[in-house]
Motif scaffolding. Structure first.
Motif, PDB file in Angstrom:
ATOM      1  N   LEU A 175      28.921  28.377  41.224  1.00 19.03           N
ATOM      2  CA  LEU A 175      29.917  27.181  41.367  1.00 19.03           C
ATOM      3  C   LEU A 175      30.725  27.269  40.086  1.00 19.03           C
ATOM      4  O   LEU A 175      31.966  27.026  40.207  1.00 19.03           O
ATOM      5  CB  LEU A 175      28.955  25.907  41.125  1.00 19.03           C
ATOM      6  CG  LEU A 175      29.772  24.684  41.080  1.00 19.03           C
ATOM      7  CD1 LEU A 175      30.731  24.415  42.312  1.00 19.03           C
ATOM      8  CD2 LEU A 175      28.857  23.479  40.965  1.00 19.03           C
ATOM      9  N   ALA A 176      30.138  27.756  38.817  1.00 17.78           N
ATOM     10  CA  ALA A 176      31.022  27.810  37.716  1.00 17.78           C
ATOM     11  C   ALA A 176      32.056  28.798  37.703  1.00 17.78           C
ATOM     12  O   ALA A 176      32.970  28.864  37.298  1.00 17.78           O
ATOM     13  CB  ALA A 176      30.168  27.991  36.273  1.00 17.78           C
ATOM     14  N   LEU A 177      31.607  30.031  38.373  1.00 18.65           N
ATOM     15  CA  LEU A 177      32.696  31.114  38.763  1.00 18.65           C
ATOM     16  C   LEU A 177      33.752  30.720  39.711  1.00 18.65           C
ATOM     17  O   LEU A 177      34.801  30.998  39.570  1.00 18.65           O
ATOM     18  CB  LEU A 177      31.889  32.297  39.299  1.00 18.65           C
ATOM     19  CG  LEU A 177      32.415  33.452  39.452  1.00 18.65           C
ATOM     20  CD1 LEU A 177      33.493  34.119  38.217  1.00 18.65           C
ATOM     21  CD2 LEU A 177      31.791  34.726  39.980  1.00 18.65           C
ATOM     22  N   GLN A 178      33.242  30.066  40.609  1.00 20.83           N
ATOM     23  CA  GLN A 178      34.285  29.663  41.682  1.00 20.83           C
ATOM     24  C   GLN A 178      35.259  28.571  41.235  1.00 20.83           C
ATOM     25  O   GLN A 178      36.440  28.799  41.389  1.00 20.83           O
ATOM     26  CB  GLN A 178      33.785  28.824  42.951  1.00 20.83           C
ATOM     27  CG  GLN A 178      32.537  29.802  43.646  1.00 20.83           C
ATOM     28  CD  GLN A 178      33.466  30.875  44.716  1.00 20.83           C
ATOM     29  OE1 GLN A 178      34.712  30.798  44.708  1.00 20.83           O
ATOM     30  NE2 GLN A 178      32.829  31.808  45.372  1.00 20.83           N
ATOM     31  N   ILE A 179      34.730  27.812  40.222  1.00 19.38           N
ATOM     32  CA  ILE A 179      35.848  26.754  39.805  1.00 19.38           C
ATOM     33  C   ILE A 179      36.654  27.511  38.731  1.00 19.38           C
ATOM     34  O   ILE A 179      37.820  27.062  38.699  1.00 19.38           O
ATOM     35  CB  ILE A 179      35.149  25.661  39.009  1.00 19.38           C
ATOM     36  CG1 ILE A 179      34.131  24.952  40.028  1.00 19.38           C
ATOM     37  CG2 ILE A 179      35.884  24.954  38.253  1.00 19.38           C
ATOM     38  CD1 ILE A 179      33.438  23.804  39.353  1.00 19.38           C
ATOM     39  N   ALA A 180      36.216  28.769  37.863  1.00 18.55           N
ATOM     40  CA  ALA A 180      37.022  29.154  37.115  1.00 18.55           C
ATOM     41  C   ALA A 180      38.368  30.128  37.746  1.00 18.55           C
ATOM     42  O   ALA A 180      39.169  30.231  37.450  1.00 18.55           O
ATOM     43  CB  ALA A 180      36.273  30.267  36.253  1.00 18.55           C
ATOM     44  N   ILE A 181      37.664  30.599  38.855  1.00 14.96           N
ATOM     45  CA  ILE A 181      38.713  31.458  39.704  1.00 14.96           C
ATOM     46  C   ILE A 181      39.807  30.407  40.053  1.00 14.96           C
ATOM     47  O   ILE A 181      40.960  30.869  40.401  1.00 14.96           O
ATOM     48  CB  ILE A 181      37.833  32.027  40.920  1.00 14.96           C
ATOM     49  CG1 ILE A 181      37.036  33.387  40.257  1.00 14.96           C
ATOM     50  CG2 ILE A 181      38.884  32.801  41.929  1.00 14.96           C
ATOM     51  CD1 ILE A 181      36.299  34.064  41.402  1.00 14.96           C
ATOM     52  N   LEU A 182      39.448  29.334  40.827  1.00 18.06           N
ATOM     53  CA  LEU A 182      40.419  28.299  41.286  1.00 18.06           C
ATOM     54  C   LEU A 182      41.471  27.883  40.352  1.00 18.06           C
ATOM     55  O   LEU A 182      42.554  27.673  40.509  1.00 18.06           O
ATOM     56  CB  LEU A 182      39.703  27.087  41.757  1.00 18.06           C
ATOM     57  CG  LEU A 182      38.838  27.331  43.161  1.00 18.06           C
ATOM     58  CD1 LEU A 182      38.205  25.943  43.562  1.00 18.06           C
ATOM     59  CD2 LEU A 182      39.703  27.722  44.285  1.00 18.06           C
ATOM     60  N   ILE A 183      40.931  27.420  38.978  1.00 17.42           N
ATOM     61  CA  ILE A 183      41.750  27.052  37.931  1.00 17.42           C
ATOM     62  C   ILE A 183      42.723  28.249  37.559  1.00 17.42           C
ATOM     63  O   ILE A 183      43.827  28.230  37.506  1.00 17.42           O
ATOM     64  CB  ILE A 183      40.720  26.725  36.617  1.00 17.42           C
ATOM     65  CG1 ILE A 183      40.079  25.706  37.041  1.00 17.42           C
ATOM     66  CG2 ILE A 183      41.674  26.589  35.423  1.00 17.42           C
ATOM     67  CD1 ILE A 183      38.960  24.990  35.649  1.00 17.42           C
TER      68      ILE A 183
END
Length: 245
Positions: A175-183
């Motif tokens: 989840l943290a990786l997905q949010i970092a990629i979206l940002i």
């Protein structure tokens, strides 16, 4: 006064020694019977009055303390050589006769046994509580590219209990990786609006997709997969999103 003297006094300076000796000798002979000794002259020498005790002189071996046993077998003659003695040198035992037509004896069995191989138990994939799916699938879903991985990570954090530490770790990290990629994708989109060039956004999307695929493969194989820059975000999501009871 003259000192008292005995018959055994033989002082050579005394002049009366010879007289006293003659007197003492005459007194001794007066008590012995028999005629005086006569002189024998002429004729051959012969034994006079040999008694029975003197017969032992003729056979001196009879009166010897030990007797000679010349004829006994226990005392062989000194001129007979002794029998040869048995040799004391070591002689190796004779080898038994070998039949050349018989096959050779079989070699002894090998008593050495190699140590057993260490027992390695493969990790058994069990079903994750709350989702009822295998653990490898639960670890893989949060790294699916796109919004699917983010949604799967949130669902796992809500349904999986805290006893399933490995599944919740991958869910929080995904989840943290997905949010970092979206940002970062939104940042590159803002740069596209300013510069009109989408090259940076495309390169980042391709790199993010490749990284997520590699993460999926490592999670599927059960290898440790930890992203150090996202440790704080992973702990945050794991602590804040509590599973439903």
């Amino acid at each position: 006064m003259e000192p008292k003297r005995s018959k055994y006094d033989t002082n050579p300076l005394d002049g009366k020694v010879a007289d006293r000796a003659s007197d003492s000798f005459g007194q001794v002979n007066e008590g012995r019977p028999g005629p005086p000794t006569g002189e024998v002259a002429g004729g051959p020498t012969r034994d006079i009055g040999r008694t029975a005790n003197e017969e032992a002189r003729l056979h001196p071996e009879r009166e010897a303390p030990t007797q000679r046993i010349d004829d006994a077998a226990s005392y062989p003659s000194v001129f007979v050589p002794p029998p040869p003695r048995q040799s004391t040198t070591y002689a190796p035992p004779r080898a038994p006769a070998v039949n050349i037509y018989q096959p050779p004896p079989a070699p002894p069995p090998n008593v050495y046994q190699p140590p057993p191989l260490p027992f390695t138990q493969r990790p058994v994939s069990h079903n994750v509580a709350g989702l009822n799916i295998p653990q490898r699938w639960a670890n893989l879903l949060p790294y699916i590219p796109g919004h699917i991985g983010a949604v799967a990570a949130v669902v796992e954090l809500l349904l999986v209990p805290r006893t399933e530490t490995r599944a919740r770790f991958h869910a929080a990290q995904g989840l943290a990786l997905q949010i970092a990629i979206l940002i970062l994708t939104g940042a590159f989109g803002f740069l596209y609006l300013i510069s009109g060039s989408a090259l940076g956004s495309r390169l980042f999307s391709s790199a993010a997709t490749i990284f997520l695929i590699v993460s999926m493969v490592r999670a599927w194989k059960g290898k440790p997969h930890r992203i150090a820059p996202l440790d704080e975000a992973t702990k945050f999501f794991d602590e804040k999103i509590k599973p439903r009871k």
